[in-house]
Design a protein around this motif. Structure first.
Motif, mmCIF file in Angstrom:
data_model
loop_
_atom_site.group_PDB
_atom_site.id
_atom_site.type_symbol
_atom_site.label_atom_id
_atom_site.label_comp_id
_atom_site.label_asym_id
_atom_site.label_seq_id
_atom_site.Cartn_x
_atom_site.Cartn_y
_atom_site.Cartn_z
ATOM 1 N N TYR A 129 0.848 -1.190 0.000
ATOM 2 C CA TYR A 129 0.000 0.000 0.000
ATOM 3 C C TYR A 129 0.884 1.240 0.000
ATOM 4 C CZ TYR A 129 -3.566 -3.328 1.468
ATOM 5 O OH TYR A 129 -4.399 -4.412 1.532
ATOM 6 N N SER A 130 0.451 2.250 -0.711
ATOM 7 C CA SER A 130 1.134 3.540 -0.707
ATOM 8 C C SER A 130 0.332 4.486 0.180
ATOM 9 C CB SER A 130 1.243 4.081 -2.132
ATOM 10 O OG SER A 130 1.955 5.288 -2.158
ATOM 11 N N LEU A 131 0.786 4.666 1.408
ATOM 12 C CA LEU A 131 0.039 5.417 2.411
ATOM 13 C C LEU A 131 0.903 6.539 2.972
ATOM 14 C CD1 LEU A 131 -1.397 2.382 4.429
ATOM 15 C CD2 LEU A 131 -2.572 3.689 2.643
ATOM 16 N N THR A 132 0.271 7.650 3.294
ATOM 17 C CA THR A 132 0.959 8.738 3.964
ATOM 18 C C THR A 132 0.056 9.285 5.062
ATOM 19 O OG1 THR A 132 0.121 10.374 2.379
ATOM 20 C CG2 THR A 132 2.275 9.398 1.913
ATOM 21 N N SER A 133 0.658 9.994 5.990
ATOM 22 C CA SER A 133 -0.100 10.647 7.053
ATOM 23 C C SER A 133 0.709 11.834 7.545
ATOM 24 C CB SER A 133 -0.354 9.675 8.213
ATOM 25 O OG SER A 133 0.813 9.500 8.999
ATOM 26 N N ASN A 159 5.087 7.867 7.199
ATOM 27 C CA ASN A 159 4.636 6.876 6.229
ATOM 28 C C ASN A 159 4.500 5.509 6.899
ATOM 29 O OD1 ASN A 159 4.276 5.122 4.085
ATOM 30 N ND2 ASN A 159 5.826 6.077 2.801
ATOM 31 N N PRO A 160 3.278 4.919 6.929
ATOM 32 C CA PRO A 160 3.113 3.588 7.520
ATOM 33 C C PRO A 160 3.900 2.493 6.799
ATOM 34 C CG PRO A 160 0.997 4.693 7.332
ATOM 35 C CD PRO A 160 1.978 5.516 6.577
ATOM 36 N N ALA A 161 4.180 2.662 5.516
ATOM 37 C CA ALA A 161 5.112 1.810 4.773
ATOM 38 C C ALA A 161 4.748 0.322 4.818
ATOM 39 C CB ALA A 161 6.536 2.019 5.281
ATOM 40 N N PHE A 162 3.665 -0.042 4.182
ATOM 41 C CA PHE A 162 3.282 -1.438 4.045
ATOM 42 C C PHE A 162 3.743 -1.935 2.669
ATOM 43 C CE2 PHE A 162 -0.581 -0.681 6.976
ATOM 44 C CZ PHE A 162 0.225 -0.860 8.097
ATOM 45 N N CYS A 163 4.779 -2.749 2.643
ATOM 46 C CA CYS A 163 5.320 -3.216 1.367
ATOM 47 C C CYS A 163 4.678 -4.530 0.956
ATOM 48 C CB CYS A 163 6.842 -3.379 1.446
ATOM 49 S SG CYS A 163 7.409 -4.899 2.250
ATOM 50 N N SER A 164 4.821 -4.846 -0.324
ATOM 51 C CA SER A 164 4.373 -6.130 -0.843
ATOM 52 C C SER A 164 5.338 -7.233 -0.417
ATOM 53 C CB SER A 164 4.310 -6.096 -2.371
ATOM 54 O OG SER A 164 3.457 -5.076 -2.827
ATOM 55 N N VAL A 165 4.786 -8.399 -0.151
ATOM 56 C CA VAL A 165 5.592 -9.590 0.133
ATOM 57 C C VAL A 165 5.065 -10.711 -0.749
ATOM 58 C CG1 VAL A 165 6.342 -11.256 1.867
ATOM 59 C CG2 VAL A 165 5.982 -8.859 2.516
ATOM 60 N N GLN A 166 5.952 -11.287 -1.565
ATOM 61 C CA GLN A 166 5.526 -12.339 -2.485
ATOM 62 C C GLN A 166 6.254 -13.646 -2.207
ATOM 63 O OE1 GLN A 166 6.658 -9.353 -4.297
ATOM 64 N NE2 GLN A 166 4.622 -8.506 -4.545
ATOM 65 N N LEU A 167 5.540 -14.724 -2.430
ATOM 66 C CA LEU A 167 6.097 -16.068 -2.379
ATOM 67 C C LEU A 167 6.176 -16.600 -3.802
ATOM 68 C CD1 LEU A 167 6.914 -18.585 -0.603
ATOM 69 C CD2 LEU A 167 4.515 -19.269 -0.775
ATOM 70 N N VAL A 168 7.334 -17.131 -4.168
ATOM 71 C CA VAL A 168 7.505 -17.753 -5.484
ATOM 72 C C VAL A 168 7.750 -19.240 -5.262
ATOM 73 C CG1 VAL A 168 8.756 -17.740 -7.664
ATOM 74 C CG2 VAL A 168 8.542 -15.626 -6.339
ATOM 75 N N GLU A 169 6.928 -20.066 -5.897
ATOM 76 C CA GLU A 169 7.038 -21.514 -5.747
ATOM 77 C C GLU A 169 7.343 -22.161 -7.092
ATOM 78 O OE1 GLU A 169 4.174 -22.692 -2.012
ATOM 79 O OE2 GLU A 169 3.318 -22.808 -4.033
ATOM 80 N N SER A 170 8.185 -23.180 -7.049
ATOM 81 C CA SER A 170 8.439 -24.008 -8.221
ATOM 82 C C SER A 170 8.759 -25.403 -7.722
ATOM 83 C CB SER A 170 9.604 -23.466 -9.052
ATOM 84 O OG SER A 170 9.807 -24.255 -10.202
ATOM 85 N N GLY A 171 7.826 -26.329 -7.915
ATOM 86 C CA GLY A 171 7.994 -27.669 -7.360
ATOM 87 C C GLY A 171 8.032 -27.612 -5.842
ATOM 88 N N ASP A 172 9.096 -28.163 -5.277
ATOM 89 C CA ASP A 172 9.253 -28.160 -3.825
ATOM 90 C C ASP A 172 10.042 -26.961 -3.327
ATOM 91 O OD1 ASP A 172 7.890 -30.567 -3.605
ATOM 92 O OD2 ASP A 172 9.713 -31.761 -3.844
ATOM 93 N N GLU A 173 10.424 -26.057 -4.233
ATOM 94 C CA GLU A 173 11.243 -24.910 -3.836
ATOM 95 C C GLU A 173 10.369 -23.690 -3.599
ATOM 96 O OE1 GLU A 173 15.493 -25.040 -5.595
ATOM 97 O OE2 GLU A 173 14.120 -25.316 -7.283
ATOM 98 N N ARG A 174 10.704 -22.950 -2.548
ATOM 99 C CA ARG A 174 9.934 -21.763 -2.176
ATOM 100 C C ARG A 174 10.880 -20.607 -1.872
ATOM 101 N NH1 ARG A 174 7.726 -26.016 0.760
ATOM 102 N NH2 ARG A 174 5.673 -26.689 -0.003
ATOM 103 N N VAL A 175 10.594 -19.477 -2.480
ATOM 104 C CA VAL A 175 11.405 -18.273 -2.300
ATOM 105 C C VAL A 175 10.500 -17.149 -1.806
ATOM 106 C CG1 VAL A 175 12.880 -16.565 -3.436
ATOM 107 C CG2 VAL A 175 12.939 -18.960 -4.178
ATOM 108 N N LEU A 176 10.941 -16.465 -0.764
ATOM 109 C CA LEU A 176 10.208 -15.303 -0.267
ATOM 110 C C LEU A 176 10.925 -14.043 -0.736
ATOM 111 C CD1 LEU A 176 7.713 -14.775 1.583
ATOM 112 C CD2 LEU A 176 9.354 -14.260 3.393
ATOM 113 N N PHE A 177 10.166 -13.113 -1.306
ATOM 114 C CA PHE A 177 10.717 -11.849 -1.778
ATOM 115 C C PHE A 177 10.227 -10.735 -0.871
ATOM 116 C CE2 PHE A 177 10.570 -8.089 -4.642
ATOM 117 C CZ PHE A 177 11.903 -8.041 -5.000
#
Length: 220
Positions: free
Chosen positions: A11-15, A19-37
């Protein structure tokens, strides 16, 4: 086939209190492998753990994590993933070791978050898992990086924080290097069919995607 699963929306938030600064967090999966970004900040720690639990996952199930850059809102929860290999650009490590006083996003204590973690320096073209490679997107910070999934999808973090930035082709905020930051926005715009920005919803063709379901990609 890698899939990108948004765990936490950005989210892009200001006050008038900052700035509350809520960033995106993504999980990438391929087979049994998991990567957190990226990880989010400690105010979202419980929400991040719940998002993983909803997928029947716990922090030890994540074998690799990628630090897009060292700002506090993206980095603070990295300590949850002590069993994972931590990919980070060497320029970002140097910046974390001695951040300039003008960078309020990288306080002097930020480097301590990475203490005792399994760090792996990374850069352009490194394969994290099959079909998922590192791309360098400097400017917002010296060592900002993203992930390229199957050649046409970019997890961009704050190199492209919002749809407005992508449309304007101009970096927002106070980047370390304005010219580099603008070039990174331009690179993402030319490269990606789908963009996962740092503080906004997923974008396809410069418009928001219609839903938040995982996107599947074929790997050559």
């Amino acid at each position: 086939m890698p899939s990108v699963i948004p765990l936490l929306n950005g989210y892009s938030l200001t006050s008038d209190q900052g700035n509350p600064a809520f960033c995106s967090v993504q999980l990438v999966e391929s087979g049994d492998e998991r990567v957190l970004f990226d990880f989010g900040h400690v105010g979202r720690r419980r929400k991040l753990l719940t998002a993983l639990k909803d997928l029947a996952l716990e922090p030890p199930d994540i074998t690799k994590v990628v630090v897009s850059h060292g700002h506090w809102d993206h980095l603070q929860n990295a300590d949850l993933f002590r069993d994972a290999e931590v990919f980070i650009h060497p320029a970002e490590l140097r910046n974390l070791a001695d951040p300039p006083a003008t960078d309020f996003g990288t306080p002097p204590w930020a480097n301590a978050i990475l203490a005792d973690l399994k760090l792996r320096e990374t850069g352009e073209g490194d394969e994290v898992i099959h079909g998922v490679t590192v791309i360098e997107l400097p400017g917002h910070t010296p060592g900002s990086i993203g992930l390229l999934v199957s050649g046409d999808t970019v997890l961009a973090a704050d190199a492209v924080p919002t749809l407005d930035v992508l449309r304007s082709r101009k970096a927002s905020g106070r980047p370390y290097d304005r010219e580099q930051a603008d070039a990174s926005v331009e690179r993402v715009a030319k490269l990606a069919d789908v963009v996962y920005p740092g503080h906004d919803r997923a974008i396809r063709g410069f418009e928001y995607t219609e839903d938040a379901t995982p996107l599947e990609f074929r790997v050559p």
